[in-house]
Design a protein around this motif. Structure first.
Motif, PDB file in Angstrom:
ATOM      1  N   ASN A   1       0.787  -1.232   0.000  1.00  0.00           N
ATOM      2  CA  ASN A   1       0.000   0.000   0.000  1.00  0.00           C
ATOM      3  C   ASN A   1       0.819   1.281   0.000  1.00  0.00           C
TER       4      ASN A   1
ATOM      5  N   CYS B   1       4.705   5.215  -2.999  1.00  0.00           N
ATOM      6  CA  CYS B   1       5.100   6.608  -2.764  1.00  0.00           C
ATOM      7  C   CYS B   1       6.326   6.718  -1.852  1.00  0.00           C
ATOM      8  N   HIS B   2       6.324   5.953  -0.752  1.00  0.00           N
ATOM      9  CA  HIS B   2       7.401   6.124   0.236  1.00  0.00           C
ATOM     10  C   HIS B   2       8.622   5.275  -0.072  1.00  0.00           C
TER      11      HIS B   2
ATOM     12  N   LEU C   1       7.676  13.101  -5.320  1.00  0.00           N
ATOM     13  CA  LEU C   1       6.276  13.069  -4.901  1.00  0.00           C
ATOM     14  C   LEU C   1       6.064  13.846  -3.601  1.00  0.00           C
TER      15      LEU C   1
ATOM     16  N   PRO D   1       7.653  11.841   2.376  1.00  0.00           N
ATOM     17  CA  PRO D   1       8.809  11.923   3.266  1.00  0.00           C
ATOM     18  C   PRO D   1       9.451  10.564   3.546  1.00  0.00           C
TER      19      PRO D   1
ATOM     20  N   LEU E   1      10.454   7.932   5.969  1.00  0.00           N
ATOM     21  CA  LEU E   1       9.814   7.570   7.245  1.00  0.00           C
ATOM     22  C   LEU E   1      10.796   6.912   8.209  1.00  0.00           C
TER      23      LEU E   1
ATOM     24  N   ASP F   1      12.435  12.052  11.720  1.00  0.00           N
ATOM     25  CA  ASP F   1      12.178  13.492  11.593  1.00  0.00           C
ATOM     26  C   ASP F   1      10.758  13.590  11.042  1.00  0.00           C
ATOM     27  N   TRP F   2       9.884  14.279  11.767  1.00  0.00           N
ATOM     28  CA  TRP F   2       8.461  14.174  11.456  1.00  0.00           C
ATOM     29  C   TRP F   2       7.837  15.489  11.077  1.00  0.00           C
TER      30      TRP F   2
ATOM     31  N   TYR G   1       4.512  15.631  11.022  1.00  0.00           N
ATOM     32  CA  TYR G   1       3.284  15.689  11.810  1.00  0.00           C
ATOM     33  C   TYR G   1       3.416  15.015  13.176  1.00  0.00           C
TER      34      TYR G   1
ATOM     35  N   ILE H   1       1.440   8.946  14.235  1.00  0.00           N
ATOM     36  CA  ILE H   1       1.624   8.144  13.023  1.00  0.00           C
ATOM     37  C   ILE H   1       0.299   7.499  12.622  1.00  0.00           C
TER      38      ILE H   1
ATOM     39  N   GLY I   1      -0.151  18.926   3.406  1.00  0.00           N
ATOM     40  CA  GLY I   1       0.551  20.146   3.801  1.00  0.00           C
ATOM     41  C   GLY I   1       0.589  21.101   2.608  1.00  0.00           C
TER      42      GLY I   1
ATOM     43  N   HIS J   1       0.354  15.358  -0.640  1.00  0.00           N
ATOM     44  CA  HIS J   1      -0.933  14.692  -0.372  1.00  0.00           C
ATOM     45  C   HIS J   1      -0.696  13.258   0.094  1.00  0.00           C
TER      46      HIS J   1
HETATM   47  C1  HEC Z   1       0.074   8.695  -2.997  1.00  0.00           C
HETATM   48  C2  HEC Z   1       1.345   8.635  -2.308  1.00  0.00           C
HETATM   49  C3  HEC Z   1       1.332   8.104  -0.895  1.00  0.00           C
HETATM   50  C4  HEC Z   1       0.947   6.869  -0.452  1.00  0.00           C
HETATM   51  C5  HEC Z   1       0.387   5.719  -1.274  1.00  0.00           C
HETATM   52  C6  HEC Z   1       1.199   6.832   0.957  1.00  0.00           C
HETATM   53  N1  HEC Z   1       1.716   8.024   1.365  1.00  0.00           N
HETATM   54 FE1  HEC Z   1       2.254   8.511   3.269  1.00  0.00          FE
HETATM   55  N2  HEC Z   1       2.649  10.410   2.665  1.00  0.00           N
HETATM   56  C7  HEC Z   1       2.611  10.856   1.366  1.00  0.00           C
HETATM   57  C8  HEC Z   1       2.947  12.265   1.345  1.00  0.00           C
HETATM   58  C9  HEC Z   1       3.029  13.122   0.095  1.00  0.00           C
HETATM   59  C10 HEC Z   1       3.144  12.650   2.683  1.00  0.00           C
HETATM   60  C11 HEC Z   1       3.489  14.045   3.177  1.00  0.00           C
HETATM   61  C12 HEC Z   1       2.218  14.818   3.336  1.00  0.00           C
HETATM   62  C13 HEC Z   1       2.438  16.290   3.429  1.00  0.00           C
HETATM   63  O1  HEC Z   1       3.408  16.788   2.848  1.00  0.00           O
HETATM   64  O2  HEC Z   1       1.647  16.941   4.104  1.00  0.00           O
HETATM   65  C14 HEC Z   1       2.967  11.459   3.483  1.00  0.00           C
HETATM   66  C15 HEC Z   1       3.081  11.424   4.864  1.00  0.00           C
HETATM   67  C16 HEC Z   1       3.052  10.263   5.626  1.00  0.00           C
HETATM   68  C17 HEC Z   1       3.288  10.205   7.043  1.00  0.00           C
HETATM   69  C18 HEC Z   1       3.611  11.379   7.931  1.00  0.00           C
HETATM   70  C19 HEC Z   1       5.092  11.524   8.017  1.00  0.00           C
HETATM   71  C20 HEC Z   1       5.536  12.646   8.897  1.00  0.00           C
HETATM   72  O3  HEC Z   1       6.696  13.045   8.723  1.00  0.00           O
HETATM   73  O4  HEC Z   1       4.790  13.094   9.777  1.00  0.00           O
HETATM   74  C21 HEC Z   1       3.206   8.878   7.409  1.00  0.00           C
HETATM   75  C22 HEC Z   1       3.406   8.305   8.790  1.00  0.00           C
HETATM   76  C23 HEC Z   1       2.901   8.133   6.217  1.00  0.00           C
HETATM   77  N3  HEC Z   1       2.798   8.995   5.154  1.00  0.00           N
HETATM   78  C24 HEC Z   1       2.735   6.770   6.178  1.00  0.00           C
HETATM   79  C25 HEC Z   1       2.186   6.098   5.085  1.00  0.00           C
HETATM   80  C26 HEC Z   1       1.757   4.727   5.119  1.00  0.00           C
HETATM   81  C27 HEC Z   1       1.894   3.795   6.293  1.00  0.00           C
HETATM   82  C28 HEC Z   1       1.238   4.449   3.896  1.00  0.00           C
HETATM   83  C29 HEC Z   1       0.602   3.163   3.418  1.00  0.00           C
HETATM   84  C30 HEC Z   1      -0.620   2.803   4.077  1.00  0.00           C
HETATM   85  C31 HEC Z   1       1.364   5.656   3.087  1.00  0.00           C
HETATM   86  N4  HEC Z   1       1.927   6.624   3.850  1.00  0.00           N
HETATM   87  C32 HEC Z   1       0.962   5.742   1.775  1.00  0.00           C
HETATM   88  C33 HEC Z   1       2.314  10.114   0.257  1.00  0.00           C
HETATM   89  C34 HEC Z   1       1.816   8.820   0.264  1.00  0.00           C
END
Ligand code: HEC
Ligand code: HEC
Length: 302
Positions: A139, A143-144, A154, A157, A159, A163-164, A166, A173, A183, A271
């Motif tokens: 899932n 992206c990550h 994209l 960040p 993970l 360094d967070w 949020y 988390i 953001g 996003h």
């Molecule tokens: C479509 C792309 C995408 C997918 C898929 C995605 N993320 Fe993200 N995620 C992002 C982006 C972009 C941000 C940063 C948001 C912002 O800049 O506000 C983020 C932020 C986060 C954060 C916050 C990090 C912080 O520094 O506070 C976490 C935790 C996270 N994602 C976990 C996950 C997890 C677990 C999944 C799978 C279930 C996931 N993400 C799936 C794009 C994605």
């Protein structure tokens, strides 16, 4: 069911079964006047079709008789005869509860165990790590990245660096995954090309990178007046807004001068989708533990 309805249903059942029984008993005995050629004398289609008189076939009688007895048996054992509950005490609610219980028993007992622990505790559990990794690959890796190191193109960040944007507590988390995040860094082209360039120098100075001190000094009042509202007067960021720390050498959108100028000039938007509709709360719990684990590799099994 009220008493009146119950009696009405009972009456209908007795009436219908009674009529059936009567037809059974009466049918074979009834004397129907017949002609010498074993027909009733009724004829259709100018005599080419005549109504014959034959006893009911034995198989039909047996089948109908057993269905009649089966029907009575059913009404004795199961609800159906007014308010009579049936000797087996079967209910549709009971049936559902049984099916749900059987399904719960099949559900991974692991997930039930995981529920007992906080995200921080679960992060040290090898089984949770394994399950979390699988969910992450399916899932989140798009992206990550597979190793959760993020993707600057994209704005996803890293993970693993603790360094967070949020917040990095288990609760933060979980919220990031459950609700999603977005953001918004507004574009500042309207401040003028020179001011954007000066601001970029100031941002570089915040993390002690080589920079033009004069340009940075010129931008300082603008940063304090405009940017500090989100990034803080010291540039250390505001987690409530997802505004990143600009002093830590960790860059969401790239740390080269060109990247920073572009960020300030055009703005950026990240996003992170919400997963509450696509994943169960149990899955999100395990994923949060996995993210906590990769950002705190030192957390051992507890
Ligand atoms: C479509 C792309 C995408 C997918 C898929 C995605 N993320 Fe993200 N995620 C992002 C982006 C972009 C941000 C940063 C948001 C912002 O800049 O506000 C983020 C932020 C986060 C954060 C916050 C990090 C912080 O520094 O506070 C976490 C935790 C996270 N994602 C976990 C996950 C997890 C677990 C999944 C799978 C279930 C996931 N993400 C799936 C794009 C994605
Ligand atoms: C409304 C709040 C807000 C204001 C005001 C704001 N920013 Fe931002 N800024 C953000 C957010 C949120 C992000 C992260 C965007 C994302 O999630 O992708 C960000 C990102 C950045 C980044 C990229 C950091 C990185 O790690 O790549 C830089 C650089 C930056 N801002 C500089 C500035 C400067 C300079 C100003 C003043 C001209 C400013 N910001 C004003 C909210 C703000």
């Amino acid at each position: 069911m009220s008493m009146g309805w119950s009696l009405w249903v009972m009456f209908l059942v007795v009436l219908n079964m009674g009529i059936s029984l009567f037809l059974f008993l009466w049918g074979p005995r009834a004397k129907i006047p017949s002609q010498p050629d074993q027909t009733t004398g009724h004829a259709w289609a100018h005599g080419t079709i005549r109504e014959g008189l034959r006893p009911l076939p034995r198989w039909w009688l047996l089948l109908s008789g057993s269905m009649f007895i089966g029907g009575i048996g059913y009404l004795v054992l199961y609800p159906g005869f007014g308010n009579h509950k049936g000797l087996l005490h079967w209910t549709s609610h009971g049936q559902l509860a049984k099916a749900v219980a059987a399904n719960d028993a099949k559900l991974d007992p692991l997930l039930q165990r995981f529920d007992l622990y906080s995200v921080e505790q679960l992060a040290g559990d090898p089984e949770a790590q394994q399950m979390g990794q699988r969910l992450f690959d399916d899932n989140c890796a798009a992206c990550h990245g597979r190793n959760a190191h993020g993707n600057q193109a994209l704005g996803a960040p890293n993970l693993t660096d603790n360094d967070w944007l949020y917040g990095g507590s288990g609760k933060d988390i979980t919220t990031s995954i459950h609700d999603g995040r977005g953001g918004v860094m507004p574009p500042w082209a309207s401040l003028g090309e020179q001011t954007v360039k000066n601001l970029a120098q100031y941002v570089l100075s915040l993390s002690g990178e080589p920079h033009d001190a004069k340009m940075a000094a010129a931008a300082e009042p603008i940063f304090k007046g405009t940017c500090a509202a989100c990034h803080g007067a010291d540039g250390k960021g505001t987690q409530a807004l997802g505004a990143p720390n600009l002093t830590d050498h960790i860059w969401l959108h790239g740390g080269s001068l060109a990247d920073i100028e572009k960020t300030i000039h055009d703005g950026r938007q990240g996003h992170m989708p919400n997963w509450d509709k696509r994943l169960s709360d149990d899955d999100i719990h395990v994923l949060a533990a996995y993210v906590y684990h990769v950002s705190h590799p030192d957390v051992g099994a507890q």
